[in-house]
Design an enzyme around this catalytic site. Structure first.
Site: not given
Length: 217
Positions: A71, A129, A132
């Site tokens: 990824f 998402n 971090h």
């Protein structure tokens, strides 16, 4: 008749404020104010903040520990696709509390196991998402230095630890400076004292005849 032994009073544990790095990612930059409000209500202080747009190369350097993973190209492309907001957060056990607040990296999993977490609320996938957080103290130190070059990363003492720090490292120098100030009686005492403290900083090496010398305790 036996006398009761006096109970020993244990000193209170030292409490330190940690720092950790938080990033608000490109996919939720429009929700930054809302996320920052949640951060503050969770007991964090925001010490530093900056909005920046990283290049793919800068993202590669920041996520160097992920290099080689499948990824990785998608991650650097996403993180360089738009501006982000970098925050230095502080509170007791900041690293652990921030990791708990943001939840698992995969947003789908976060919605199942930690529905109140930031990634569950704002994230859409394991890549996008929303936020971090630093994994450990050493990681936080490196990441804060990356986003805020020149930052000093040290735990901030509280309570009895703060009093101990002041009595050992601050008060002696300050007392000496104030004593000298009373003797000299300068026209501008504030500027004089500021200059004196800079010149007599015990943590700063002293230069004598071009040679740097440091006092060793």
């Amino acid at each position: 008749m036996e006398k009761e032994m006096p109970q020993l009073q244990m000193p209170p544990p030292r409490v330190y404020v940690e720092r950790t790095l938080a990033l608000i990612k490109p996919d939720v930059i429009h929700k930054a104010d809302e996320i920052e409000d949640i951060i503050l209500r969770a007991g964090f202080s925001i010490l530093q903040k900056r909005k920046l747009h990283l290049s793919p190369e800068q993202c590669s350097d920041f996520y160097a520990d992920q290099y080689g993973k499948l990824f990785f190209p998608s991650l650097t492309a996403f993180m360089s696709s738009g501006p982000i907001i970098a925050l230095v957060l502080a509170r007791e056990q900041a690293i652990a509390h921030w990791k708990s607040l943001i939840g698992p990296a995969n947003s789908t999993k976060a919605r199942e196991t930690h529905p109140e977490s930031l990634r569950a609320i704002y994230g859409t996938s394991d890549l996008r998402n929303a936020v971090h957080g630093s994994e450990s103290f050493s990681t936080a130190e490196r990441e804060i230095q990356f986003m805020f070059p020149g930052s000093i990363i040290e735990p901030i003492p509280l309570g009895s630890a703060a009093k101990d720090y002041l009595s050992r490292f601050i008060n002696p120098t300050l007392l000496a400076g104030l004593t000298e100030l009373c003797k000299r009686k300068p026209e501008d005492p504030f500027t004089w004292l500021a200059d004196w403290l800079i010149d007599n900083n015990p943590n700063k090496p002293k230069v004598q005849h071009g040679v740097v010398t440091e006092e060793i305790e």
